[in-house]
Scaffold this motif. Structure first.
Motif, PDB file in Angstrom:
ATOM      1  N   ALA A 191     -53.094 -58.386 -22.437  1.00 61.15           N
ATOM      2  CA  ALA A 191     -51.829 -58.169 -23.139  1.00 61.15           C
ATOM      3  C   ALA A 191     -51.870 -58.668 -24.585  1.00 61.15           C
ATOM      4  N   ILE A 192     -52.701 -59.666 -24.864  1.00 64.67           N
ATOM      5  CA  ILE A 192     -52.904 -60.094 -26.256  1.00 64.67           C
ATOM      6  C   ILE A 192     -54.011 -59.216 -26.825  1.00 64.67           C
ATOM      7  N   THR A 193     -53.649 -58.320 -27.747  1.00 60.18           N
ATOM      8  CA  THR A 193     -54.606 -57.318 -28.219  1.00 60.18           C
ATOM      9  C   THR A 193     -55.437 -57.834 -29.398  1.00 60.18           C
ATOM     10  N   ASP A 219     -45.116 -60.481 -14.196  1.00 61.06           N
ATOM     11  CA  ASP A 219     -44.548 -59.788 -15.333  1.00 61.06           C
ATOM     12  C   ASP A 219     -45.535 -58.785 -15.939  1.00 61.06           C
ATOM     13  N   ILE A 220     -46.736 -59.226 -16.253  1.00 63.35           N
ATOM     14  CA  ILE A 220     -47.674 -58.376 -17.004  1.00 63.35           C
ATOM     15  C   ILE A 220     -48.494 -57.477 -16.077  1.00 63.35           C
ATOM     16  N   GLY A 221     -49.088 -58.032 -15.056  1.00 64.69           N
ATOM     17  CA  GLY A 221     -49.789 -57.215 -14.074  1.00 64.69           C
ATOM     18  C   GLY A 221     -51.274 -57.014 -14.319  1.00 64.69           C
ATOM     19  N   LEU A 222     -51.780 -57.377 -15.488  1.00 66.74           N
ATOM     20  CA  LEU A 222     -53.219 -57.320 -15.765  1.00 66.74           C
ATOM     21  C   LEU A 222     -53.668 -58.706 -16.223  1.00 66.74           C
ATOM     22  N   GLU A 223     -54.937 -59.044 -15.944  1.00 66.11           N
ATOM     23  CA  GLU A 223     -55.427 -60.378 -16.253  1.00 66.11           C
ATOM     24  C   GLU A 223     -55.436 -60.656 -17.758  1.00 66.11           C
ATOM     25  N   SER A 224     -55.486 -61.960 -18.075  1.00 65.72           N
ATOM     26  CA  SER A 224     -55.422 -62.415 -19.465  1.00 65.72           C
ATOM     27  C   SER A 224     -56.553 -61.854 -20.323  1.00 65.72           C
ATOM     28  N   THR A 225     -56.291 -61.792 -21.617  1.00 69.53           N
ATOM     29  CA  THR A 225     -57.313 -61.481 -22.611  1.00 69.53           C
ATOM     30  C   THR A 225     -58.276 -62.663 -22.661  1.00 69.53           C
ATOM     31  N   ILE A 226     -59.579 -62.401 -22.616  1.00 71.01           N
ATOM     32  CA  ILE A 226     -60.556 -63.498 -22.745  1.00 71.01           C
ATOM     33  C   ILE A 226     -61.247 -63.399 -24.101  1.00 71.01           C
ATOM     34  N   VAL A 227     -61.238 -64.504 -24.849  1.00 73.32           N
ATOM     35  CA  VAL A 227     -61.896 -64.552 -26.149  1.00 73.32           C
ATOM     36  C   VAL A 227     -62.936 -65.668 -26.147  1.00 73.32           C
ATOM     37  N   GLY A 234     -49.362 -68.508 -22.519  1.00 73.05           N
ATOM     38  CA  GLY A 234     -49.379 -67.052 -22.480  1.00 73.05           C
ATOM     39  C   GLY A 234     -50.698 -66.488 -21.996  1.00 73.05           C
ATOM     40  N   PRO A 235     -50.824 -65.147 -22.029  1.00 71.61           N
ATOM     41  CA  PRO A 235     -51.955 -64.471 -21.380  1.00 71.61           C
ATOM     42  C   PRO A 235     -53.243 -64.450 -22.214  1.00 71.61           C
ATOM     43  N   LEU A 236     -53.623 -65.604 -22.763  1.00 73.74           N
ATOM     44  CA  LEU A 236     -54.862 -65.702 -23.537  1.00 73.74           C
ATOM     45  C   LEU A 236     -55.752 -66.786 -22.941  1.00 73.74           C
ATOM     46  N   THR A 237     -57.014 -66.419 -22.684  1.00 74.88           N
ATOM     47  CA  THR A 237     -58.020 -67.373 -22.211  1.00 74.88           C
ATOM     48  C   THR A 237     -59.056 -67.537 -23.306  1.00 74.88           C
ATOM     49  N   MET A 238     -59.374 -68.792 -23.642  1.00 73.41           N
ATOM     50  CA  MET A 238     -60.392 -69.039 -24.668  1.00 73.41           C
ATOM     51  C   MET A 238     -61.580 -69.766 -24.052  1.00 73.41           C
ATOM     52  N   ILE A 239     -62.779 -69.393 -24.522  1.00 72.75           N
ATOM     53  CA  ILE A 239     -64.010 -70.013 -24.010  1.00 72.75           C
ATOM     54  C   ILE A 239     -64.598 -70.956 -25.049  1.00 72.75           C
ATOM     55  N   PHE A 240     -64.927 -72.171 -24.602  1.00 72.51           N
ATOM     56  CA  PHE A 240     -65.491 -73.221 -25.468  1.00 72.51           C
ATOM     57  C   PHE A 240     -66.683 -73.860 -24.769  1.00 72.51           C
ATOM     58  N   GLU A 241     -67.391 -74.726 -25.537  1.00 76.53           N
ATOM     59  CA  GLU A 241     -68.369 -75.605 -24.887  1.00 76.53           C
ATOM     60  C   GLU A 241     -67.613 -76.526 -23.952  1.00 76.53           C
ATOM     61  N   LYS A 242     -68.155 -76.781 -22.781  1.00 75.06           N
ATOM     62  CA  LYS A 242     -67.434 -77.614 -21.817  1.00 75.06           C
ATOM     63  C   LYS A 242     -67.689 -79.100 -22.069  1.00 75.06           C
ATOM     64  N   SER A 243     -66.758 -79.932 -21.660  1.00 80.95           N
ATOM     65  CA  SER A 243     -66.958 -81.382 -21.704  1.00 80.95           C
ATOM     66  C   SER A 243     -67.617 -81.820 -20.398  1.00 80.95           C
ATOM     67  N   LYS A 244     -67.980 -83.105 -20.351  1.00 83.96           N
ATOM     68  CA  LYS A 244     -68.700 -83.620 -19.166  1.00 83.96           C
ATOM     69  C   LYS A 244     -67.853 -83.584 -17.904  1.00 83.96           C
ATOM     70  N   ILE A 245     -66.524 -83.711 -18.061  1.00 79.77           N
ATOM     71  CA  ILE A 245     -65.708 -83.835 -16.842  1.00 79.77           C
ATOM     72  C   ILE A 245     -65.591 -82.520 -16.062  1.00 79.77           C
ATOM     73  N   VAL A 246     -65.948 -81.406 -16.696  1.00 77.31           N
ATOM     74  CA  VAL A 246     -65.850 -80.122 -15.982  1.00 77.31           C
ATOM     75  C   VAL A 246     -67.136 -79.869 -15.195  1.00 77.31           C
ATOM     76  N   PRO A 247     -67.057 -79.804 -13.877  1.00 77.56           N
ATOM     77  CA  PRO A 247     -68.274 -79.628 -13.084  1.00 77.56           C
ATOM     78  C   PRO A 247     -68.844 -78.214 -13.215  1.00 77.56           C
ATOM     79  N   TYR A 248     -70.170 -78.113 -13.024  1.00 78.32           N
ATOM     80  CA  TYR A 248     -70.816 -76.796 -13.098  1.00 78.32           C
ATOM     81  C   TYR A 248     -70.319 -75.871 -11.997  1.00 78.32           C
TER      82      TYR A 248
END
Ligand code: TXA
Ligand code: MG
Length: 358
Positions: A199-201, A177-185, A96-110
């Protein structure tokens, strides 16, 4: 050249998805529908693919990308030190339209995280998006598939307007469907902080994990702080014309916009008006767009970016918009409108007074 393929959500052609997945695996760029807006997909674990993404969009490379996944196990590969609330939020709101931010692991490039130690992760619900992510190996970075500074694309045509000729493929799954970008937490702070409304309030999040905070730079122009999501600092979603949001009771807004558009008409200037099903008939001068019905905010969210794009095609000097209650998805609607207007909000009463003494 850009290959464009129509895909039916209810009957996905596996051959097309496979071809698109192969392109991504080989470092190519494929735009695809999600339930929020169209994304510009690339292999999230490939630094070079991230570079291409920034080049195609004309986007500053300090603005991090969201990593899209299709199953929860993939989260454990790209993020570390996730807080306890993560599981509950993922359970309730993914896919669904929720983005969460975490510490990244090594495999994710800068390259993907814009140089940050954190990574944004989302599991979209659109079936085409899900299948594409799986076909591409499980990790697809995807900013909105627009040219940087233009409204996000809510149809494949919008993507083609901006990125046609610059990317390998566009999967056309129809309108979103929604038309606006995901909620970022941001999950790296306590309590979790909303960096971008969607859309996730806040209420929906709080029902699941208790109190959340909101990045104070999201609304209004008073704050001198930098937004926590690098992308929120740019004047995104900006129409070519100067835009202002008129604020008051609905009746005051209608009267003020009528005055403004009549004054412009008298001066021989063309203006645009963002109105609703309930109000558009009150405007007799200017180019009036009906953005949706006030009975259902979802229709307004769905049409907002298309209407802003339409105004870019019209030769209008100024755009006046009615305002909307910051309830439910209304808070995301007002956030995007304010950004489009460069935070220019004018009380209807002030307009009424000025017009009287012209
Ligand atoms: O709905 C969506 O989220 C769409 C679809 C395609 O999934 N994607 C999207 O991506 O809106 P984009 O790149 O247009 O916006 C991502 C936002 C930017 O404002 C960026 O700065 C922020 O997320 N962001 C990404 N990673 C971040 C991080 N590690 N820390 C803070 N903000 C981050
Ligand atoms: Mg964007």
């Amino acid at each position: 050249k850009t290959i464009i393929k129509k895909v039916d959500k209810d009957q996905i052609d596996e051959k097309i998805i496979e071809e698109a997945g192969e392109l991504l695996k080989r470092g190519g760029l494929v735009a695809f529908p999600t339930e929020t807006v169209y994304g510009l997909g690339a292999n999230a674990l490939d630094e070079a693919a991230a570079k291409k993404t920034y080049a195609a969009k004309g986007r500053p490379s300090d603005n991090p990308l969201i990593v899209h996944i299709a199953d929860v196990q993939a989260l454990d590969e790209v993020a570390v030190n996730m807080p306890a609330e993560t599981e509950e939020l993922a359970f309730h709101f993914w896919p669904g339209p929720l983005t969460m931010i975490f510490e990244k692991s090594k495999i994710v490039p800068y390259g993907t995280t814009g140089g940050l130690e954190t990574v944004a992760v989302r599991m979209p619900s659109d079936p085409i998006a899900r299948e594409l992510i799986l076909a591409a190996g499980g990790y697809v970075s995807a900013p909105s598939a627009n040219t940087s500074g233009r409204p996000s694309p809510t149809s494949a045509q919008h993507v083609e307007e901006d990125l046609g000729g610059k990317i390998d493929m566009i999967l056309d799954g129809g309108s979103v469907d929604i038309g606006l970008e995901s909620t970022i937490v941001d999950m790296t702070v306590v309590p979790p902080m909303i960096l971008r409304p969607g859309a996730i309030t806040a209420d929906m999040l709080e029902e699941v994990v208790g109190p959340v905070s909101v990045d104070e730079t999201i609304y209004g122009s008073e704050s001198n702080q930098h937004p926590k999501a690098p992308g929120m600092k740019y004047r995104h979603y900006a129409p070519k014309a100067k835009m202002m949001i008129v604020e008051g009771t609905l009746r005051e807004e209608i009267l003020a916009i009528r005055q403004l558009s009549y004054a412009a008409y008298r001066e021989g200037k063309e203006v645009g008006i963002i109105a609703t099903n309930e109000t558009f008939a009150y405007y007799t001068h200017g180019i009036v767009k009906n953005i949706g019905t006030r009975d259902n905010d979802k229709t307004i969210a769905r049409n907002l970016y298309a209407v802003l794009r339409e105004f870019d095609e019209e030769d209008v000097g100024e755009i006046y918009s009615e305002s909307f209650a910051a309830r439910g998805i209304g808070s995301a609607i007002m956030n995007r409108l304010e950004k489009a207007a460069g935070h220019l909000r004018i009380p209807a009463s002030v307009i009424a007074r000025q017009q009287k003494y012209r």
